[in-house]
Design an enzyme around this catalytic site. Structure first.
Site, mmCIF file in Angstrom:
data_model
loop_
_atom_site.group_PDB
_atom_site.id
_atom_site.type_symbol
_atom_site.label_atom_id
_atom_site.label_comp_id
_atom_site.label_asym_id
_atom_site.label_seq_id
_atom_site.Cartn_x
_atom_site.Cartn_y
_atom_site.Cartn_z
ATOM 1 N N THR A 1 42.503 41.306 23.891
ATOM 2 C CA THR A 1 43.641 40.428 24.196
ATOM 3 C C THR A 1 44.668 41.214 25.017
ATOM 4 O O THR A 1 45.843 40.857 25.049
ATOM 5 C CB THR A 1 44.314 39.878 22.913
ATOM 6 O OG1 THR A 1 44.663 40.984 22.066
ATOM 7 C CG2 THR A 1 43.433 38.920 22.158
ATOM 8 N N SER A 2 44.207 42.326 25.660
ATOM 9 C CA SER A 2 45.166 43.148 26.409
ATOM 10 C C SER A 2 45.144 42.757 27.881
ATOM 11 O O SER A 2 45.855 41.833 28.293
ATOM 12 C CB SER A 2 44.873 44.633 26.190
ATOM 13 O OG SER A 2 43.595 44.998 26.675
ATOM 14 N N ARG A 3 44.340 43.433 28.668
ATOM 15 C CA ARG A 3 44.153 43.076 30.072
ATOM 16 C C ARG A 3 42.667 43.198 30.382
ATOM 17 O O ARG A 3 42.009 44.148 29.919
ATOM 18 C CB ARG A 3 44.955 44.005 30.996
ATOM 19 C CG ARG A 3 46.449 43.713 31.056
ATOM 20 C CD ARG A 3 46.746 42.374 31.742
ATOM 21 N NE ARG A 3 48.166 42.104 31.848
ATOM 22 C CZ ARG A 3 48.877 41.386 30.985
ATOM 23 N NH1 ARG A 3 48.302 40.850 29.916
ATOM 24 N NH2 ARG A 3 50.169 41.171 31.195
ATOM 25 N N GLU B 1 40.191 37.725 36.423
ATOM 26 C CA GLU B 1 40.788 36.458 36.018
ATOM 27 C C GLU B 1 41.261 35.631 37.221
ATOM 28 O O GLU B 1 41.905 36.208 38.109
ATOM 29 C CB GLU B 1 42.015 36.809 35.159
ATOM 30 C CG GLU B 1 42.196 35.950 33.966
ATOM 31 C CD GLU B 1 43.214 36.574 33.027
ATOM 32 O OE1 GLU B 1 42.870 37.538 32.337
ATOM 33 O OE2 GLU B 1 44.348 36.076 33.001
ATOM 34 N N HIS C 1 43.447 33.268 28.490
ATOM 35 C CA HIS C 1 44.683 34.068 28.496
ATOM 36 C C HIS C 1 45.851 33.286 27.875
ATOM 37 O O HIS C 1 46.884 33.071 28.522
ATOM 38 C CB HIS C 1 45.021 34.526 29.923
ATOM 39 C CG HIS C 1 45.877 35.774 29.941
ATOM 40 N ND1 HIS C 1 45.850 36.700 30.933
ATOM 41 C CD2 HIS C 1 46.808 36.233 29.038
ATOM 42 C CE1 HIS C 1 46.712 37.674 30.686
ATOM 43 N NE2 HIS C 1 47.311 37.403 29.532
ATOM 44 N N ILE C 2 45.631 32.874 26.625
ATOM 45 C CA ILE C 2 46.634 32.038 25.947
ATOM 46 C C ILE C 2 47.179 32.696 24.685
ATOM 47 O O ILE C 2 47.841 32.044 23.887
ATOM 48 C CB ILE C 2 46.055 30.654 25.560
ATOM 49 C CG1 ILE C 2 44.744 30.821 24.783
ATOM 50 C CG2 ILE C 2 45.871 29.781 26.795
ATOM 51 C CD1 ILE C 2 44.239 29.534 24.139
#
Ligand code: GLV
Length: 322
Positions: free
Chosen positions: A239-241, A270, A288-289
């Site tokens: 959940t970082s990048r 992305e 990405h939520i």
């Protein structure tokens, strides 16, 4: 009158804070991520004094040149890898971010991805929705307990620290971590054990959860050889990048069952996904939520507005990055 340019609409509360100061606020009139040239075009329309950017905007020399009056860029995100900090610093442009206020949301989302994998929630949902559920069976979608498992956290800042707390106190997970600095708080609160070597953590963790910023040193932090060190029963959560993981290597590892599954909220290129990722049964993918909560987004809008106000009123912005 200060002129502020916002690259997409953010919650009204932040916009109103700026308007109450009699600043002129313009919002880029777009429905989706604006292209670099569109942004530059809009920025050239007025001598903007400040920019509020989003994580999808590449803020670099061309943007700074298009807005030569802008002395502050407030990034509506915790991460700021979308901004060329070196160039900003060289030009004396202040950059701020929105740390802390979305960490609860992101940590909860991380837990949701973990649980979705261990309980096989999405697979079960798809099965029922497809009309395939013909009755209870002893071997239907056998999952894994999170309780008692070892959760390896890579990066224990605001978010990683919360994940450690939730996994340990909520689910009885054993916590191990790597970080450039020791985190004595999660060691005493969660009995967390620090590993100085990422490779050693990868070998023993049942779930690996990534919470590092994207830097040159963390690009492809998880690559093919790292994935090979993980247990075949292990899950990877990101959940970082996206670029922290070599996504093509991850797809290969998932296809060959080198690891058991992955939960991803972010992607290397992305919004594009690596070839094959979408087809895999052992992944849970979200767009990405992780910080998409009303409270988090509202607080982020307040932070960007307050940092700009502080800057123009001669105070040091609280969330200054450079
Ligand atoms: C979201 O990804 C953020 O950095 O705030």
């Amino acid at each position: 009158m200060k002129k502020i340019f916002i690259t997409r609409k953010i919650p009204e509360i932040g916009i109103n804070m700026l308007k109450e100061k009699d600043y002129e606020v313009d919002i880029c009139p777009v429905e989706k991520v604006p292209s670099q040239s569109k942004l530059m075009g809009h920025l050239k329309e007025k001598p903007y004094d400040a920019i509020i950017s989003l994580l999808t905007d590449k803020i670099d020399a061309s943007i700074f040149r298009a807005a030569p009056n802008a002395k502050i860029v407030a990034n509506y995100a915790t991460g700021y890898n979308n901004i060329d900090l070196k160039d900003a610093k060289k030009r004396g442009i202040v950059v701020t971010n929105t740390p802390g206020v979305s960490s609860l949301a992101v940590a909860e989302h991380t837990m949701a991805l973990m649980l979705a994998l261990t309980t096989r929630l999405i697979e079960g949902d798809k099965f029922v929705v497809a009309g395939k559920f013909k009755g209870w069976a002893p071997d239907n979608f056998i999952g894994t307990d999170l309780s008692g498992k070892t959760v390896g956290i890579v990066g224990v800042g605001n978010i990683g620290g919360r994940v450690a707390y939730m996994a340990h106190h909520g689910f009885g997970s054993k916590i191990i971590y790597t970080d450039v600095v020791q985190n004595t708080k999660i060691e005493s609160d969660c009995g967390a054990q620090r590993f100085s070597d990422l490779n050693e953590l990868l070998k023993v963790a049942d779930i690996v959860s990534l919470h590092v910023p994207l830097l040159e040193s963390t690009h492809h932090l998880i690559n093919e050889s790292h994935l090979k060190l993980m247990k075949p029963t292990a899950f990877l959560i990101n959940t970082s990048r996206g670029p922290v993981v070599d996504e093509a290597a991850l797809v290969r590892a998932l296809e060959s069952k080198t690891i058991a599954g992955a939960g991803l909220d972010v992607f290397e290129f992305e919004p594009k996904l690596a070839k094959g990722l979408r087809k895999l049964p052992n992944v849970v993918l979200t767009p990405h939520i992780a910080s998409a909560r009303e409270s988090a987004r509202r607080d982020m809008a307040v932070l960007v507005a307050q940092d700009i106000i502080d800057f123009f009123e001669g105070r040091e912005p609280k969330n200054k990055v450079v």
